[in-house]
Design an enzyme around this catalytic site. Structure first.
Site, mmCIF file in Angstrom:
data_model
loop_
_atom_site.group_PDB
_atom_site.id
_atom_site.type_symbol
_atom_site.label_atom_id
_atom_site.label_comp_id
_atom_site.label_asym_id
_atom_site.label_seq_id
_atom_site.Cartn_x
_atom_site.Cartn_y
_atom_site.Cartn_z
ATOM 1 N N PHE A 1 -6.057 22.176 -23.900
ATOM 2 C CA PHE A 1 -6.663 20.938 -24.405
ATOM 3 C C PHE A 1 -8.086 20.842 -23.838
ATOM 4 O O PHE A 1 -8.407 21.515 -22.864
ATOM 5 C CB PHE A 1 -5.788 19.771 -23.945
ATOM 6 C CG PHE A 1 -6.327 18.423 -24.303
ATOM 7 C CD1 PHE A 1 -6.453 18.044 -25.630
ATOM 8 C CD2 PHE A 1 -6.708 17.526 -23.319
ATOM 9 C CE1 PHE A 1 -6.955 16.803 -25.956
ATOM 10 C CE2 PHE A 1 -7.202 16.278 -23.642
ATOM 11 C CZ PHE A 1 -7.324 15.912 -24.968
ATOM 12 N N ASP A 2 -8.960 20.006 -24.439
ATOM 13 C CA ASP A 2 -10.381 20.057 -24.039
ATOM 14 C C ASP A 2 -10.641 19.744 -22.562
ATOM 15 O O ASP A 2 -11.344 20.490 -21.882
ATOM 16 C CB ASP A 2 -11.295 19.242 -24.978
ATOM 17 C CG ASP A 2 -10.900 17.783 -25.135
ATOM 18 O OD1 ASP A 2 -10.024 17.307 -24.390
ATOM 19 O OD2 ASP A 2 -11.486 17.104 -26.006
ATOM 20 N N TYR B 1 0.801 -1.224 0.000
ATOM 21 C CA TYR B 1 0.000 0.000 0.000
ATOM 22 C C TYR B 1 0.840 1.283 0.000
ATOM 23 O O TYR B 1 0.524 2.254 -0.688
ATOM 24 C CB TYR B 1 -0.962 0.016 1.203
ATOM 25 C CG TYR B 1 -1.977 1.131 1.077
ATOM 26 C CD1 TYR B 1 -3.161 0.928 0.359
ATOM 27 C CD2 TYR B 1 -1.739 2.392 1.619
ATOM 28 C CE1 TYR B 1 -4.070 1.945 0.195
ATOM 29 C CE2 TYR B 1 -2.643 3.416 1.456
ATOM 30 C CZ TYR B 1 -3.820 3.193 0.751
ATOM 31 O OH TYR B 1 -4.719 4.198 0.579
ATOM 32 N N ASP C 1 1.872 21.519 -19.643
ATOM 33 C CA ASP C 1 0.983 20.384 -19.866
ATOM 34 C C ASP C 1 1.752 19.513 -20.850
ATOM 35 O O ASP C 1 1.722 19.733 -22.057
ATOM 36 C CB ASP C 1 -0.360 20.859 -20.430
ATOM 37 C CG ASP C 1 -1.322 19.699 -20.656
ATOM 38 O OD1 ASP C 1 -0.916 18.538 -20.426
ATOM 39 O OD2 ASP C 1 -2.462 19.949 -21.070
ATOM 40 N N ALA D 1 2.066 16.266 -21.952
ATOM 41 C CA ALA D 1 1.692 14.907 -22.360
ATOM 42 C C ALA D 1 2.622 14.361 -23.440
ATOM 43 O O ALA D 1 2.899 13.167 -23.484
ATOM 44 C CB ALA D 1 0.246 14.890 -22.851
ATOM 45 N N HIS E 1 -19.064 16.792 -28.397
ATOM 46 C CA HIS E 1 -18.577 15.861 -29.427
ATOM 47 C C HIS E 1 -18.469 14.423 -28.929
ATOM 48 O O HIS E 1 -18.590 13.492 -29.705
ATOM 49 C CB HIS E 1 -17.254 16.350 -30.028
ATOM 50 C CG HIS E 1 -16.143 16.467 -29.029
ATOM 51 N ND1 HIS E 1 -16.199 17.328 -27.948
ATOM 52 C CD2 HIS E 1 -14.959 15.834 -28.919
ATOM 53 C CE1 HIS E 1 -15.076 17.214 -27.241
ATOM 54 N NE2 HIS E 1 -14.318 16.320 -27.807
ATOM 55 N N LYS F 1 0.303 9.002 -23.116
ATOM 56 C CA LYS F 1 0.936 9.315 -24.398
ATOM 57 C C LYS F 1 2.422 8.949 -24.293
ATOM 58 O O LYS F 1 2.772 7.812 -24.524
ATOM 59 C CB LYS F 1 0.739 10.800 -24.746
ATOM 60 C CG LYS F 1 -0.682 11.144 -25.173
ATOM 61 C CD LYS F 1 -1.571 11.459 -24.006
ATOM 62 C CE LYS F 1 -2.912 12.023 -24.452
ATOM 63 N NZ LYS F 1 -3.550 12.802 -23.387
#
Ligand code: PLP
Length: 457
Positions: free
Chosen positions: A122-123, A70, A213, A215, A448, A256
């Site tokens: 980004f979204d 843990y 960010d 990624a 979307h 990614k």
């Protein structure tokens, strides 16, 4: 030197071969939204490059050593050591995916009335800013809007616009500057180190935290090496480290460039900020040494981080994207130039001039690719970014009508990409036969992902 792909398949997954009739039926059932298609009816899945890559035999071997205790498990320390090679921050906190990292860090940095400035949010990033009552403001470089131009760093932020906001009446309310590398919402275009250095100096001068960010930190580093003067003799690891050093912290999805189906991290130097994030993570994700991830995943990520910065891997990624872009051009379909690494963006607006933005040409092309070839992808156009009225009619369109063909890492070979080119060529031979669409169900947020649409005859 001719290009040699630096790996072979060790385990394979069969893909379905469907008939056009079946696909027409599936599209109907899915409300003509590719996100609603069952994957076992999709032959070539270019919907996302997130968590969709193939893992290596070494990643599988390491996963066997997952320590699932843990707290303070060995796997955590191996993960942290591998991550710190690339991301040299004092505090590295694992979380289960990128949007969790965003939620936790932004809750600590932003709030009602605050502003987040970015090259492009980004979204999910935008959603995580806005749900705090803060404003997500994009300041992309003007070159981003020239789809055909060969400018090498269209992902940059517009530094003079940034300076203007910081010096203007809203300056006081800016809670963070967020640089997305590569610029995913902006066609996967890279950010130059020159731009990052300017932003870093400005952020430090004004005392505003600069967050990456990150990624696609390795893909951005590779494009810097390939395109920016002064970097060609550096390694991807050196360039990525330099980028992180210019910032105060980072959030990154490791689905990614972590070469894994799950995982993300928050990286910070500020102990007090890291402490606040840690409390949130313990309450919502998991203890600080696993953050919702299994020991096996932490091991797989550690190995993935070592593999993703190898030049042979990144050169192959560049080669694949360029190959797909070439196939599209030969089919007579324009793409956003220059080709990035994680996907190829088709100019659907130009291919289907008989469809105005209100009939969603990008969405129409994405549906046609599935109907004609079992290829799944999604539009980045007015269906995603436009403004609609109460009757789901478009009132203000997106700047462009694009379709993103995302490339899962290490999955598809030339024969698959050649097939995509062939289907594109068939569609491009007779573009007027591609029908436009209207929206039949229009959810108020994250449209979307969730809407249903119908073709117009
Ligand atoms: C994928 C991505 C995210 C969100 O990460 P998830 O792991 O999908 O939650 C955030 N920002 C960028 C730039 C991304 O590409």
């Amino acid at each position: 030197m001719p290009h040699l792909r630096p790996y072979v398949s060790a385990v394979v997954r069969p893909i379905p071969i469907t008939t056009r009739e079946e696909r027409v039926e599936e599209l109907d059932r899915a409300g003509h939204n590719p996100f609603n298609l069952p994957a076992d009816k999709v032959s070539i899945d270019l919907l996302s490059d997130s968590g969709t890559g193939a893992v290596s035999v070494d990643q599988q071997a390491w996963a066997q050593r997952g320590d699932e205790r843990y707290a303070g498990a060995e796997s955590f320390f191996r993960y942290r050591e591998a991550l710190r090679e690339v991301v040299p921050y004092e505090h590295l906190l694992p979380v289960h995916q990128g949007r969790a990292a965003e939620r936790v860090l932004f809750s600590a940095l932003l709030g009602e009335g605050r502003i987040s400035l970015s090259n492009t949010h980004f979204d999910t990033t935008r959603a995580n800013v806005e749900r705090l009552g803060a404003e997500a403001r994009d300041l992309p470089s003007p070159e981003l809007f020239d789809l055909d131009g060969e400018h090498p760093f269209k992902g940059d932020i517009d530094v003079s616009a940034l300076r203007q906001v910081l010096d203007g009446p809203d300056g006081e309310r800016v809670g963070q500057i967020l640089m997305t590398i590569t610029n995913n919402g902006g066609g996967g275009q890279p950010v130059s180190m020159a731009n990052l250095k300017e932003v870093s100096a400005l952020a430090r001068e004004r005392g505003v935290p600069l967050i990456l960010d990150a990624a696609r930190f390795a893909e951005n580093a590779w494009l810097v090496i390939r395109r920016e003067p002064g970097y060609q003799d550096k390694t991807p690891l050196e360039v990525a480290r330099e980028a992180f050093e210019l910032a105060d912290g980072a959030v990154a999805s490791l689905k990614k460039d972590g070469l894994s189906p799950e995982g993300a991290f928050i990286g910070l130097n500020d102990a007090e900020l890291a402490d606040r994030c840690e409390v949130d993570i313990i309450a919502t994700e998991g203890f600080r040494t696993y953050g919702g991830l299994t020991g096996s995943t932490l091991e797989q990520l550690a190995q993935g981080l070592r593999e993703v910065v190898t030049p042979a891997y990144l050169a192959d990624r560049e080669h694949e994207a360029a190959y797909l872009a070439d196939r599209a051009h030969q089919a007579g379909v324009d793409t956003v130039r220059p080709a990035g690494l994680h996907g190829v963006y088709l100019n659907a607006g130009r291919l289907l001039p008989h469809l105005p933005p209100a009939r969603f040409p990008g969405h129409a092309l994405a549906c046609a690719l599935y109907r004609e070839g079992g290829i799944r992808c999604a539009e980045l156009g007015s269906l995603y970014l436009g403004t609609l009225d109460d009757n789901a009619e478009l009132t203000s369109p997106a700047p462009f009508e694009l379709v993103r063909l995302a490339l899962p890492r290490r999955v598809y070979d030339h024969s698959h990409l050649e097939y995509v080119g062939e289907i594109l060529a068939e569609i491009a031979k007779n573009p007027e036969s591609v029908p436009g669409y209207r929206i039949t169900e229009n959810p108020p947020i994250l449209r979307h992902f969730r809407c249903r649409t119908a073709p117009l005859s």
